[in-house]
Motif scaffolding. Sequence first.
Motif, mmCIF file in Angstrom:
data_model
loop_
_atom_site.group_PDB
_atom_site.id
_atom_site.type_symbol
_atom_site.label_atom_id
_atom_site.label_comp_id
_atom_site.label_asym_id
_atom_site.label_seq_id
_atom_site.Cartn_x
_atom_site.Cartn_y
_atom_site.Cartn_z
ATOM 1 N N GLY A 51 0.822 -1.213 0.000
ATOM 2 C CA GLY A 51 0.000 0.000 0.000
ATOM 3 C C GLY A 51 0.852 1.257 0.000
ATOM 4 O O GLY A 51 0.553 2.229 -0.697
ATOM 5 N N MET A 52 1.932 1.235 0.772
ATOM 6 C CA MET A 52 2.840 2.381 0.814
ATOM 7 C C MET A 52 3.521 2.587 -0.537
ATOM 8 O O MET A 52 3.683 3.720 -0.992
ATOM 9 C CB MET A 52 3.895 2.184 1.911
ATOM 10 C CG MET A 52 3.334 2.315 3.316
ATOM 11 S SD MET A 52 4.505 1.856 4.627
ATOM 12 C CE MET A 52 5.921 2.812 4.219
ATOM 13 N N ILE A 54 2.360 1.749 -3.492
ATOM 14 C CA ILE A 54 1.366 2.259 -4.444
ATOM 15 C C ILE A 54 1.164 3.753 -4.232
ATOM 16 O O ILE A 54 1.120 4.530 -5.189
ATOM 17 C CB ILE A 54 0.042 1.473 -4.319
ATOM 18 C CG1 ILE A 54 0.231 0.061 -4.861
ATOM 19 C CG2 ILE A 54 -1.086 2.189 -5.044
ATOM 20 C CD1 ILE A 54 -0.933 -0.861 -4.598
ATOM 21 N N ARG A 55 1.032 4.171 -2.974
ATOM 22 C CA ARG A 55 0.855 5.602 -2.691
ATOM 23 C C ARG A 55 2.088 6.403 -3.116
ATOM 24 O O ARG A 55 1.966 7.511 -3.638
ATOM 25 C CB ARG A 55 0.561 5.818 -1.208
ATOM 26 C CG ARG A 55 -0.866 5.461 -0.833
ATOM 27 C CD ARG A 55 -1.212 5.952 0.571
ATOM 28 N NE ARG A 55 -0.411 5.307 1.601
ATOM 29 C CZ ARG A 55 -0.681 4.136 2.159
ATOM 30 N NH1 ARG A 55 -1.758 3.491 1.794
ATOM 31 N NH2 ARG A 55 0.091 3.638 3.089
ATOM 32 N N ALA A 58 2.054 6.781 -6.891
ATOM 33 C CA ALA A 58 1.017 7.733 -7.288
ATOM 34 C C ALA A 58 1.473 9.162 -7.023
ATOM 35 O O ALA A 58 1.275 10.056 -7.852
ATOM 36 C CB ALA A 58 -0.281 7.439 -6.547
ATOM 37 N N GLN A 59 2.108 9.389 -5.878
ATOM 38 C CA GLN A 59 2.592 10.720 -5.551
ATOM 39 C C GLN A 59 3.701 11.143 -6.507
ATOM 40 O O GLN A 59 3.739 12.290 -6.964
ATOM 41 C CB GLN A 59 3.097 10.755 -4.115
ATOM 42 C CG GLN A 59 3.539 12.133 -3.664
ATOM 43 C CD GLN A 59 4.010 12.144 -2.222
ATOM 44 O OE1 GLN A 59 4.057 11.107 -1.569
ATOM 45 N NE2 GLN A 59 4.362 13.318 -1.732
#
Length: 150
Positions: A51-52, A54-55, A58-59
């Motif tokens: 999850g980290m 992916i974030r 995206a950032q």
Amino acid sequence: MWSVSNYEILLLTSLILKVLGFKATSCIAGVVAVSAMAARVIAQLIVVGSGMMIRAFAQAYRQALSNASKTGAAQEVAQNIQRAGKAITESEARQVLGVAENSSWEEIMQKYDNLFEQNAKNGSFYLQSKVHRAKECLEAVYQSKSEGTN
């Protein structure tokens, strides 16, 4: 928080042990030997870590888009694409369609329809595209002439 069943924990732990190089028989024994709490922690670390990641991606993507818009790189690419699509000149367009400079718009459309249909039946897509681009170019020229006279 993510809810992970014991079966999923066993599968995930088995996969991890296989990746680390344990054989299938020792892997099953290793899964049993690993406590349920340790397996749950490993599973949660994988879920949270992914999850980290992916974030973070995206950032980084948003930041890259922001930087591109600030430097004008996006507009430059769009302009290059437009230039490449309209690279045909008026004289080349007239040559493709076989019309003279004093031809009327009706004559141009007759030539266009004839050439376009011939290439649609047994010609090539490239020639059909050239004919279409030639018509578009001459259409823009005739529109600008008609706007100039009005």
